[in-house]
Design a protein around this motif. Structure first.
Motif, short mmCIF file in Angstrom:
data_model
loop_
_atom_site.label_atom_id
_atom_site.label_comp_id
_atom_site.label_asym_id
_atom_site.label_seq_id
_atom_site.Cartn_x
_atom_site.Cartn_y
_atom_site.Cartn_z
N VAL A 134 0.85 -1.19 0.00
CA VAL A 134 0.00 0.00 0.00
C VAL A 134 0.88 1.25 0.00
O VAL A 134 1.87 1.33 0.74
CB VAL A 134 -0.96 0.00 1.22
CG1 VAL A 134 -0.19 -0.05 2.53
CG2 VAL A 134 -1.88 1.21 1.18
N ASP A 135 0.57 2.18 -0.87
CA ASP A 135 1.23 3.49 -0.89
C ASP A 135 2.75 3.37 -0.96
O ASP A 135 3.49 4.06 -0.25
CB ASP A 135 0.84 4.32 0.33
CG ASP A 135 -0.65 4.63 0.37
OD1 ASP A 135 -1.29 4.61 -0.69
OD2 ASP A 135 -1.18 4.87 1.48
N PRO A 172 -5.55 -3.18 3.85
CA PRO A 172 -5.53 -1.71 3.90
C PRO A 172 -6.90 -1.17 3.49
O PRO A 172 -7.55 -1.73 2.60
CB PRO A 172 -4.46 -1.33 2.87
CG PRO A 172 -3.74 -2.60 2.53
CD PRO A 172 -4.71 -3.70 2.77
N TYR A 173 -7.33 -0.07 4.12
CA TYR A 173 -8.64 0.48 3.81
C TYR A 173 -8.66 1.96 4.18
O TYR A 173 -8.15 2.35 5.24
CB TYR A 173 -9.73 -0.26 4.59
CG TYR A 173 -11.13 0.12 4.20
CD1 TYR A 173 -11.63 -0.19 2.94
CD2 TYR A 173 -11.96 0.81 5.09
CE1 TYR A 173 -12.93 0.17 2.58
CE2 TYR A 173 -13.25 1.16 4.74
CZ TYR A 173 -13.73 0.84 3.49
OH TYR A 173 -15.00 1.20 3.12
N ALA A 174 -9.23 2.79 3.31
CA ALA A 174 -9.30 4.23 3.54
C ALA A 174 -10.54 4.58 4.34
O ALA A 174 -11.66 4.19 3.99
CB ALA A 174 -9.29 4.99 2.22
N ASP A 214 -10.39 9.60 4.25
CA ASP A 214 -9.19 10.03 3.52
C ASP A 214 -7.89 9.67 4.24
O ASP A 214 -6.83 10.22 3.92
CB ASP A 214 -9.22 11.55 3.25
CG ASP A 214 -10.41 11.96 2.38
OD1 ASP A 214 -10.75 11.19 1.46
OD2 ASP A 214 -10.98 13.01 2.64
N GLN A 215 -7.93 8.77 5.18
CA GLN A 215 -6.72 8.29 5.85
C GLN A 215 -6.65 6.78 5.68
O GLN A 215 -7.67 6.09 5.83
CB GLN A 215 -6.72 8.66 7.34
CG GLN A 215 -5.45 8.24 8.06
CD GLN A 215 -5.42 8.70 9.52
OE1 GLN A 215 -6.34 9.37 9.98
NE2 GLN A 215 -4.39 8.33 10.24
N THR A 216 -5.46 6.26 5.38
CA THR A 216 -5.30 4.82 5.18
C THR A 216 -5.12 4.12 6.52
O THR A 216 -4.26 4.49 7.32
CB THR A 216 -4.10 4.52 4.27
OG1 THR A 216 -4.28 5.19 3.02
CG2 THR A 216 -4.00 3.02 4.00
N TYR A 217 -5.93 3.10 6.72
CA TYR A 217 -5.85 2.27 7.93
C TYR A 217 -5.56 0.83 7.53
O TYR A 217 -5.73 0.42 6.38
CB TYR A 217 -7.18 2.30 8.69
CG TYR A 217 -7.45 3.56 9.47
CD1 TYR A 217 -7.25 3.59 10.84
CD2 TYR A 217 -7.92 4.70 8.83
CE1 TYR A 217 -7.51 4.76 11.57
CE2 TYR A 217 -8.18 5.87 9.55
CZ TYR A 217 -7.97 5.88 10.91
OH TYR A 217 -8.22 7.02 11.63
N VAL A 262 -2.11 3.69 9.25
CA VAL A 262 -0.82 3.37 8.62
C VAL A 262 0.21 4.46 8.91
O VAL A 262 1.40 4.17 9.09
CB VAL A 262 -1.01 3.17 7.11
CG1 VAL A 262 0.34 3.06 6.39
CG2 VAL A 262 -1.83 1.92 6.84
#
Length: 363
Positions: free
Chosen positions: A174-175, A229-231, A234-237, A252
């Motif tokens: 992720v990212d 991973p899940y948004a 607007d923040q990735t968790y 994250v």
């Protein structure tokens, strides 16, 4: 020699299965130093057909540029009955000597990839295989591929209640980072490591603290078993499932080297249960988690409310927090991955005891 045994010998000779990891975490850049797998457990795909392999025995993550980047379009169904028997025949052994540790779908091609152990215990030989819609198994060669690897800092040592597989329990990309869940030898044994890719020298992971409702206490030694991973806003968790079965959200951005991170327990899904695999998908405009379990079937969990869910911080007798639906038609599912926007690929045990790879409609 039988055809299966000949095939097995060929695999061992040509390097599709390679033993003996070198000590350097970055030696794989040297084409003369063939990288190797001591084991193959959790799998994940990154961009452009890069396959990440968890090597629990060596305490490393290996990245293989598979070159499998053919545009898939709408991925075709994959169905292979008795796949453990087919794998055993290919490797010249019996189904009871085969363990399929993970199954993932390459989003760039729609092919499924399997991490397999031939044999039992610490001497089992790691094998990587792939299969497409034609149902034909193929070995994944790393001879011609670019392969890099990085060692995890201070991985847990097997012994007592710590299993070798606990070193790396799940992986996701992720990212621009490879997130690795598992256990360390640190004070907060449960950790998530964020590895930049292309790999740099691995830094210390973040220790994870959660409140486990079924146990009625704070825990730092229970590993994440599976996560996605899940948004949220607007923040990735990370949405992570633990044994017995808390569902926890972890930002994250807080997974910094050496950090001590407190996860938010947003659901207790029932005790005496081990989560096995999890995906997230969208249906009818809403997002859901699909979670396979050892004893509680496959759960469909709406993510609506996950962003604002109150943290569970007291003992829970059974279930609490986010609600779920048990999908009665899905039984004995061991692994699952998203195949397309409307379908998933599952590895499930049949009534006869074999393992079947099947494409299903997302519920």
């Amino acid at each position: 020699m039988s055809q299966g045994m000949m095939r097995s010998a060929a695999i061992l000779a040509t390097g599709f299965v390679i033993l003996g990891f070198g000590a350097s975490a970055r030696a794989a850049d040297d084409k003369k130093a063939k990288p190797a797998l001591e084991s193959a457990s959790a799998l994940a795909f990154g961009p452009n057909g890069v396959l990440f392999v968890g090597d629990t025995k060596a305490g490393m993550v290996v990245a293989i540029e598979t070159g499998d980047t053919r545009a898939a379009g709408e991925a075709a169904p994959i169905n292979v009955a008795n796949i453990n028997g087919a794998v055993a025949d290919m490797l010249g052994t019996k189904p009871q000597n085969i363990s399929i540790n993970d199954v993932v779908v390459n989003p760039a091609s729609g092919r499924a990839y399997l991490s397999v152990a031939r044999g039992q215990g610490p001497d089992a030989v790691p094998v990587l295989l792939s299969v497409g819609s034609d149902g034909k198994l193929a070995e994944v060669s790393i001879d011609a591929a670019k392969v890099t690897k990085t060692a995890l800092p201070n991985p847990a040592k097997a012994g007592g209640r710590v299993q070798r597989t606990d070193v790396i329990t799940d992986i996701a990309f992720v990212d621009g980072k490879v997130l690795v869940a598992g256990l360390s030898n640190e004070e907060f044994a449960s950790r998530l490591v964020a590895l930049k890719y292309p790999f740099e020298d691995a830094s210390e992971g973040a220790g994870i603290e959660i409140f486990h409702g079924a146990h009625g206490r704070v825990e730092t030694n229970s590993p994440v078993r599976t996560f996605v991973p899940y948004a949220l806003k607007d923040q990735t968790y990370i949405l992570a499932a633990y044994t017995c079965t808390p569902l926890v959200k972890i930002p994250v951005a807080e997974l910094q080297p050496g950090a001590k991170v407190k996860g938010t327990t947003i659901a207790e899904l029932g005790n005496r249960n081990k989560p096995l695999d999890m995906i997230v998908y969208t249906k009818d405009g809403k997002d859901f988690l699909l979670l396979a379990n050892s004893n509680r079937g496959v759960m469909k969990i709406p993510t609506e409310g996950a962003a604002t869910a109150a943290s569970i911080n007291k003992r829970v007798a059974d279930t609490e927090g986010l609600k779920y639906e048990t999908i009665a038609a899905l039984k004995d599912v061991l692994q699952l991955d998203k195949l397309s926007a409307t379908h998933a690929l599952i590895l499930a045990r049949s009534a006869e005891g074999s393992l079947d790879l099947k494409t299903i409609d997302l519920p």
